[in-house]
Design an enzyme around this catalytic site. Structure first.
Site, mmCIF file in Angstrom:
data_model
loop_
_atom_site.group_PDB
_atom_site.id
_atom_site.type_symbol
_atom_site.label_atom_id
_atom_site.label_comp_id
_atom_site.label_asym_id
_atom_site.label_seq_id
_atom_site.Cartn_x
_atom_site.Cartn_y
_atom_site.Cartn_z
ATOM 1 N N ARG A 57 0.865 -1.179 0.000
ATOM 2 C CA ARG A 57 0.000 0.000 0.000
ATOM 3 C C ARG A 57 0.896 1.221 0.000
ATOM 4 N NH1 ARG A 57 -3.888 -1.742 5.048
ATOM 5 N NH2 ARG A 57 -4.256 -3.856 4.301
ATOM 6 N N ASP A 59 0.341 5.255 1.043
ATOM 7 C CA ASP A 59 -0.651 6.113 1.690
ATOM 8 C C ASP A 59 -1.077 7.254 0.761
ATOM 9 O OD1 ASP A 59 -0.359 4.726 4.220
ATOM 10 O OD2 ASP A 59 1.581 5.738 4.378
ATOM 11 N N TYR A 117 12.620 3.040 -1.311
ATOM 12 C CA TYR A 117 11.857 4.297 -1.290
ATOM 13 C C TYR A 117 12.823 5.476 -1.386
ATOM 14 C CZ TYR A 117 7.661 1.868 0.435
ATOM 15 O OH TYR A 117 6.559 1.059 0.567
ATOM 16 N N ARG A 215 8.163 6.909 6.799
ATOM 17 C CA ARG A 215 7.864 8.292 7.188
ATOM 18 C C ARG A 215 8.186 8.559 8.652
ATOM 19 N NH1 ARG A 215 1.897 8.833 5.102
ATOM 20 N NH2 ARG A 215 2.035 10.832 6.195
#
Lengths: 262, 262
Positions: A57, A59, A117, A215
Site C-alpha cells: 500500500r 498512503d 523508497y 515516514r
C-alpha cells in the site's frame, strides 16, 4: 488463465492512496484510489471482474516510480496491447511502465525480495512551484552528519515496532534495512533546469516495511538533524519498541516508492 | 513613491496566462490570470490599488522560471517583508523569487535587453506522470541534425512576420535571435530521479519576441525534424512573411519563460 504483472508510475497527490477502500464506510465510495482506478479500467478492457494485488500500500499523497501489481485473467491480449489500452484509459497521473506475463504463482508482495523508497526534503519554506507536491519543505538548519550517524544505527535487522503506525496490524515487526543513505544537493534538477534550492534526498532499502515506517524514520531523523534529540536516542527508540518515543511522521508528499525487487 | 521589481516563478497550468483580462467579455471575470492574482494580493498588502506591469505576456499554460514585473507604491514595507507577505498570500503555483527596489524609470518590458525561453519535447506518447504539464510528447522520429541546421537560419536579425500569431498587433516585426540551441538527453532529471525517457530541450534567446513566435518556431522546426518540410523551407518562410507557410503552433505546456535580462 494467465497471470500478468504491471509496473506502475503514479502521482499520488489526487488519490486516497493505493488500496481500494472497503465499502463499509459511506465515505469510501468517493475515495478514489490507484487500485480502484486500475481494477475498473482492467475490467473494462478484459470484460472480466479483475482483482489486482499490489506489492504494497502507499498512503494518500505518496507517489510511485515503480509500484508492482498483478492479476489473473482469461484474456489473450498481448502484454504490449494491454499496456497501450490501459495507458489510454488511465488519467495522466497514472502511467503503466511495463506489462509482463509471469508465473501463476507470482505474488507482488510475497514474491518481493526487497523494496526501495526515496524521500525528498527541500531546504526552504516556499518550494519551487513545479515540485510543491513532491517534497517536505524544511527551512531550519539540519545537522546532516548527525542524521547520517543516526541512520547508521537503523541499518540491519531490528524490531521496528517503535516506527510503525498505531493502526498497523503486521504480525511480525522485525525487518531488515540494507541501505539508508542521505545526500545533499545545492541545485534541484527539474527537466533540463537546475532550480537553485538546497535539498536532501533519502534512499531507504529493505526487505519489507511496516505501515508508516519510512515516514516515521524520516521524521525522527529530521528531529535529530534539528538537534531536538541526540543521535544516541535512535538506539533507545529501537530498543523500547514504543511508538511514542519516536518522532513525527514525515508528510506523505515527499515519499516515492522507487522499486520492488524480485 | 517607490518602484518595486518582482521576479516570479509560476506553473501556468491552471491559469489563463499572465495578462489580466479586460472585463468587456462576460467570460473574462472567471479567467484567473497570474497578473490578476498578484495585483489583488499586492493591493491587499499595500492597501492601495496596485497596477502591475509585466516583462511580457505568457499565454495560458505557459510557465515561468523568472518572469519580471514592477509596480509603484507609497508603501514603506521592505522588499524582504513584501516578498514574504506576498508569498504567504499566493497559491503554491506562484512563487516570488525576489523583490528589489528599482529606479522610478524601470519598465519591465521597455528596459529589457533580452529574454530567454526553454521548450521541452519528450520522446514518448505517454509522458512521465510528474512532467505531464511541462512538455510536448512526440513519439515520432525527429531528425535533430536537420532541426539544428534549420535553427541556424533563424539566428540573427530578421522580419519574423511569418512566425507571429494572426492576432498579433506589434508595429514592427523585426527581432534579433541570438541563440537557438537544441539538445537531446537520454534521461530526464526530476529531483534526484533520472526518468528513463529521451527528451529534446530548446533554448531560445533574443531581444524580444512576437506573440506565439517561440511556439511557431518550435512547431515549424518539429515539422522539419519529422521530414514534412525540407531544411531550406525555413529561409523561404522567413522571406515570405506569411504565417500560413510556417508550421503549427507548439503546445503551450512545454514552454518556460526562463529569464529577462536588463
Amino acid at each position: 488463465m494467465r497471470r500478468l504483472k504491471l509496473v506502475i508510475e503514479y502521482d499520488g497527490s489526487r488519490y486516497h492512496g493505493w488500496q481500494r477502500q472497503t465499502v463499509t464506510s459511506p465515505l469510501a465510495k468517493d475515495r478514489v484510489t490507484i487500485q480502484s482506478i486500475l481494477e475498473e479500467r482492467l475490467s473494462r478492457i478484459t470484460t472480466e471482474k479483475i482483482k489486482l494485488v499490489g506489492a504494497g500500500r502507499t498512503d494518500a499523497g505518496v507517489h510511485a516510480l515503480g509500484q508492482v501489481a498483478a492479476f489473473t485473467t482469461k484474456s489473450s491480449l498481448s502484454p504490449e496491447v494491454l499496456k497501450r489500452a490501459l495507458n489510454s484509459l488511465c488519467p495522466p497521473d497514472i502511467r503503466i511502465l511495463d506489462v509482463e506475463e509471469v508465473s501463476p504463482h507470482f505474488h507482488p508482495r510475497f514474491s518481493a525480495k526487497a523494496k526501495s523508497y526515496l524521500y525528498f526534503i527541500i531546504r526552504t519554506d516556499r518550494p519551487p512551484v513545479f515540485l510543491n507536491s513532491y517534497c517536505w519543505p524544511i527551512r531550519a538548519e539540519l545537522d546532516i552528519t548527525a542524521m547520517k550517524e543516526a541512520a547508521g544505527y537503523l541499518i540491519g535487522t531490528h524490531d521496528f515496532s517503535a516506527f510503525r503506525a498505531s493502526g498497523c496490524s503486521a504480525k511480525t515487526t522485525v525487518r531488515s534495512i540494507t541501505e539508508l543513505s542521505i545526500e545533499e544537493g545545492e541545485f534541484i534538477p527539474f527537466m533540463g533546469i537546475q532550480i537553485q534550492e538546497r535539498f536532501v534526498r533519502f534512499r531507504i532499502c529493505g526487505n519489507a516495511f511496516l505501515r508508516y515506517m519510512v515516514r516515521n524514520i524520516i521524521g525522527t531523523l529530521v528531529e535529530i538533524g534539528k538537534g531536538k534529540r541526540p543521535v544516541s536516542s535512535i538506539r533507545e527508540i529501537l530498543k523500547s519498541g514504543d511508538r511514542k518515543l519516536a518522532g513525527i511522521t514525515a508528510p506523505a508528499q515527499g515519499l516515492f516508492l522507487e522499486r520492488v525487487y524480485y
